[in-house]
Structures are given as C-alpha cells and as structure tokens.
Scaffold this active site. Structure first.
Site, mmCIF file in Angstrom:
data_model
loop_
_atom_site.group_PDB
_atom_site.id
_atom_site.type_symbol
_atom_site.label_atom_id
_atom_site.label_comp_id
_atom_site.label_asym_id
_atom_site.label_seq_id
_atom_site.Cartn_x
_atom_site.Cartn_y
_atom_site.Cartn_z
ATOM 1 N N HIS A 298 1.254 -1.481 -0.051
ATOM 2 C CA HIS A 298 -0.385 0.033 -0.352
ATOM 3 C C HIS A 298 0.731 1.352 0.056
ATOM 4 O O HIS A 298 0.660 2.287 -0.621
ATOM 5 C CB HIS A 298 -0.404 0.472 1.576
ATOM 6 C CG HIS A 298 -1.481 -1.230 1.273
ATOM 7 N ND1 HIS A 298 -2.013 -2.008 2.269
ATOM 8 C CD2 HIS A 298 -2.617 -1.490 0.730
ATOM 9 C CE1 HIS A 298 -3.097 -2.821 2.195
ATOM 10 N NE2 HIS A 298 -3.763 -2.232 0.769
ATOM 11 N N SER B 298 -3.330 -7.570 2.446
ATOM 12 C CA SER B 298 -3.769 -6.988 4.566
ATOM 13 C C SER B 298 -4.239 -8.622 4.754
ATOM 14 O O SER B 298 -3.965 -9.120 5.999
ATOM 15 C CB SER B 298 -4.245 -6.326 4.707
ATOM 16 O OG SER B 298 -4.339 -4.860 4.300
#
Length: 159
Positions: free
Chosen positions: A17, A127
């Site tokens: 990210h 994630s």
C-alpha cells in the site's frame, strides 16, 4: 491543484500500500487515502486505529491526507473535487475486478482510475495474508512498516 485518492480498507496498511501511496504522492499535489468503512465486516483494527497508523507512516510525504469514508467512492471524489483514483494492480486477477469498478466509477461520475503496477516485491501481498501469517506467528516484519508491526503484534497478543 492535482488531487487523487487511494482507497482501501488498509486493515492493516502494508508496504505494498505504501509503495502505491508514495508513488501517487510524487505525481499529485494532494493524495487522499480513503479508508473504507464496511459495517458488515469486522476488521482487526478499528477505523480510527487504521487512520492513525496510516497518518503516522505517510507523514514523511507531506501531501497525504487520510480520512474514513462510507458510501460510494465517486461521491467521496465529488465532495473533494478529486478527478482520479489510483489503484495498485498485483496480478491479472486484480485487473478483471478493478477494470469493472473503474468503468462503473467513470460512468457514474467521470472520475478516472489510474492503475499502477505493484512493485514485484509486493506482488503477492495483501492485508489478509499479513494478518493470517502474523496470527500463526509468522514473520511479517518485511511486509509492514515497523509501527504497524508493533500494533499488529500487540493486537494479536490481546486476542
């Protein structure tokens, strides 16, 4: 003022990210990181915790703003005069889904989506994978910023 948004759940934010956010921050004057609120999902971290972590690990960029949002991303963009969504693509499978979303968003509001190929180092990273590996005691220190690793370890020790 050139603005873009990087949306996601960021539960937790990963180095993948951060790679996309940092690259966007070099291309745009302002980059909004929009943390999606999905009331039907229970995340590992509360929205406010995610926002605090993202603010801390993106502070060095200087032009990143972090906010929560609930609803259509195009409405978020309209409210802030953001003409572009920046999304990282890890694999062809990401492209299939993201292309549909990009076409829908453009059709609804004219907002453009820019696809950024993920750094190959992070092409497998999500994630969900980080949480799963960390839950079972695996080493994720090379996948998340140190502050996030600390928060992740503390959270998993509690549960």
């Amino acid at each position: 003022m050139r603005r873009a948004v990087c949306p996601g759940s960021f539960d937790p934010i990963t180095n993948g990210h951060l790679d996309i956010i940092s690259r966007a921050s070099r291309l745009y004057d302002e980059v909004y990181v929009a943390v999606m609120i999905n009331k039907s999902k229970k995340g590992l971290f509360e929205i406010d915790e995610r926002i605090d972590l993202i603010r801390a690990v993106t502070a060095e960029y200087g032009n990143v703003k972090v906010e929560a949002f609930h609803g259509l991303l195009v409405d978020y963009c309209k409210q802030r005069d953001i003409p572009a969504i920046v999304k990282g693509l890890r694999a062809v499978s990401d492209f299939d889904y993201e292309l549909q979303m990009a076409q829908m968003n453009n059709g609804l509001s004219g907002v453009e989506t820019l696809f950024v190929p993920t750094n190959p180092t992070y092409s497998f990273l999500s994630s969900s994978l980080v949480k799963e590996v960390a839950t079972w005691g695996g080493d994720v220190s090379h996948l998340v910023p140190p502050l996030v690793l600390q928060a992740l370890n503390e959270r998993l020790r509690k549960d």
